[in-house]
Design a protein around this motif. Sequence first.
Motif, PDB file in Angstrom:
ATOM      1  N   GLU A  68      80.686  47.417  47.244  1.00  0.00           N
ATOM      2  CA  GLU A  68      81.198  48.218  46.333  1.00  0.00           C
ATOM      3  C   GLU A  68      80.573  49.564  45.887  1.00  0.00           C
ATOM      4  O   GLU A  68      81.285  50.670  45.915  1.00  0.00           O
ATOM      5  CB  GLU A  68      81.875  47.566  45.011  1.00  0.00           C
ATOM      6  N   ARG A  69      79.114  49.142  45.638  1.00  0.00           N
ATOM      7  CA  ARG A  69      78.237  50.467  45.488  1.00  0.00           C
ATOM      8  C   ARG A  69      77.189  49.897  46.115  1.00  0.00           C
ATOM      9  O   ARG A  69      76.662  48.975  46.123  1.00  0.00           O
ATOM     10  CB  ARG A  69      77.985  50.450  43.762  1.00  0.00           C
ATOM     11  N   ARG A  70      76.516  51.096  46.441  1.00  0.00           N
ATOM     12  CA  ARG A  70      75.042  50.934  47.391  1.00  0.00           C
ATOM     13  C   ARG A  70      74.050  51.282  46.483  1.00  0.00           C
ATOM     14  O   ARG A  70      73.741  52.480  46.317  1.00  0.00           O
ATOM     15  CB  ARG A  70      74.799  51.751  48.747  1.00  0.00           C
ATOM     16  N   PHE A  79      76.443  55.673  32.690  1.00  0.00           N
ATOM     17  CA  PHE A  79      76.128  57.118  33.111  1.00  0.00           C
ATOM     18  C   PHE A  79      75.438  57.133  34.050  1.00  0.00           C
ATOM     19  O   PHE A  79      74.758  56.235  34.836  1.00  0.00           O
ATOM     20  CB  PHE A  79      75.546  57.969  31.824  1.00  0.00           C
ATOM     21  N   ARG A  80      75.380  58.233  34.793  1.00  0.00           N
ATOM     22  CA  ARG A  80      74.676  58.687  35.915  1.00  0.00           C
ATOM     23  C   ARG A  80      73.938  59.899  35.701  1.00  0.00           C
ATOM     24  O   ARG A  80      74.095  60.885  34.953  1.00  0.00           O
ATOM     25  CB  ARG A  80      75.573  59.141  37.362  1.00  0.00           C
ATOM     26  N   PHE A  81      72.203  59.796  35.966  1.00  0.00           N
ATOM     27  CA  PHE A  81      71.473  60.775  36.053  1.00  0.00           C
ATOM     28  C   PHE A  81      71.081  61.270  37.399  1.00  0.00           C
ATOM     29  O   PHE A  81      70.511  60.524  38.370  1.00  0.00           O
ATOM     30  CB  PHE A  81      70.185  60.628  35.090  1.00  0.00           C
ATOM     31  N   ALA A  87      73.056  54.101  34.844  1.00  0.00           N
ATOM     32  CA  ALA A  87      72.440  53.261  33.687  1.00  0.00           C
ATOM     33  C   ALA A  87      73.952  52.533  32.997  1.00  0.00           C
ATOM     34  O   ALA A  87      74.886  53.222  32.907  1.00  0.00           O
ATOM     35  CB  ALA A  87      72.011  54.140  32.575  1.00  0.00           C
ATOM     36  N   LEU A  88      73.908  51.238  32.576  1.00  0.00           N
ATOM     37  CA  LEU A  88      74.828  50.581  32.199  1.00  0.00           C
ATOM     38  C   LEU A  88      74.265  49.584  31.154  1.00  0.00           C
ATOM     39  O   LEU A  88      72.946  49.279  31.127  1.00  0.00           O
ATOM     40  CB  LEU A  88      75.543  49.765  33.123  1.00  0.00           C
ATOM     41  N   ASP A  89      75.066  49.332  30.151  1.00  0.00           N
ATOM     42  CA  ASP A  89      74.803  48.487  28.990  1.00  0.00           C
ATOM     43  C   ASP A  89      75.369  47.021  29.331  1.00  0.00           C
ATOM     44  O   ASP A  89      75.601  46.231  28.365  1.00  0.00           O
ATOM     45  CB  ASP A  89      75.335  49.229  27.827  1.00  0.00           C
TER      46      ASP A  89
HETATM   47  O1  GTQ Z   1      78.908  53.391  40.388  1.00  0.00           O
HETATM   48  O2  GTQ Z   1      80.307  52.346  39.369  1.00  0.00           O
HETATM   49  O3  GTQ Z   1      74.849  50.751  39.303  1.00  0.00           O
HETATM   50  O4  GTQ Z   1      80.099  49.900  38.691  1.00  0.00           O
HETATM   51  C1  GTQ Z   1      76.516  49.222  38.752  1.00  0.00           C
HETATM   52  C2  GTQ Z   1      77.942  49.114  38.478  1.00  0.00           C
HETATM   53  C3  GTQ Z   1      77.107  51.579  39.392  1.00  0.00           C
HETATM   54  C4  GTQ Z   1      79.255  52.602  39.798  1.00  0.00           C
HETATM   55  C5  GTQ Z   1      76.041  50.448  39.037  1.00  0.00           C
HETATM   56  C6  GTQ Z   1      78.730  50.121  38.886  1.00  0.00           C
HETATM   57  C7  GTQ Z   1      78.069  51.220  39.396  1.00  0.00           C
END
Ligand code: GTQ
Length: 343
Positions: free
Chosen positions: A61-63, A105-107, A154-156
Amino acid sequence: MKDDPAYKALADIGAAPLWRFYGNLFPAEPRSRAVPYVWSWQQLRPHLLHFSTALSLDEAERRVLMLVNPALTDPPATVNTLYAGLQIILPGETAQAHRHTSNAFRFILEGEGAYTTVNGEPVHMSPGDLLLTPGWHWHDHTHKGDAPMIWLDALDYPLVNALEAGFYEQYPERLQPVTRPDDTGSRQFLHGRLTPTWITPEGPNSPITRYTWTETARALDAIADTAEGSTVDGVVLEYTNPWTGGPVMPTIGCRVQRLRPGFDGTGHRHTASTIFSVVRGEGATVVDGVRLDWSEHDTFAIPCWSTYRHINTSTSHDAVLFSYSDEPVMRSLGLYRSETADA
Ligand code: GTQ
């Protein structure tokens, strides 16, 4: 007495003697399970590139390569409450739309031409940009550039899962429809003290979906000659929610800081667990006597209540650090403490 058979009888009926647990349940001060650690960009980047061709986005789903604290492997986390990962997406790829209660969030570290669609709004990415994906917002990624795009996620979720509040849902199609103009949130709000009057606050998050590096660098440059900043952190700026002046999301606060050439900070500690991403420059952070040497795009973890100080080892160039922490959680629960300390 130690082998009193009554202890066994207690365990069988769901009870336990408090006096045998007291010190661990009520420690004199926090003892984080996490350890200080630095993740090397130079070591990780080739693996990201490898998996970018070895694994398609239909298989994952995500790399993402998770940055796992050596002391927090099950479930994997980067510090006690927060996670960091490095994500790569190739030109032409899309990543499935989904949403989860975890704030994210993404940085952005490398590349141009990708965007994340967040609740119908395409949010574009350039290196140094901070893009918010608050909890329960639909998000999918699309890359229209011509070179790999890499960012820090980043995730919580370590906190959300500890609270047993994790929900997740996939969007019925691969991508959600676009319903708002590109970068609406940042175009409406990312202008200091000028806030649109016809929009009313909604939810606990900043309405700014993209804090561009252009604006961040402008703020750092504008302040450069006016302030030394703090002896602990140099010139440090908090990304704020224009509705509240507070952190960008209820569980995660984000900062950027400039350490002048030769900066040698004083030590401190706080109950917020913190993760740093090196934007530029090289230096070291000494954490509870352990020296973490870092350079561009490295990520490092500072566990709760560990004593640390930053050093810019260059005598000619600034070092710039981006960081995020669970400080908003600690503050809102009355658990935030900080003090200066020798590191
Ligand atoms: O890009 O939505 O690193 O859902 C971990 C979970 C990224 C994303 C991650 C996620 C995502």
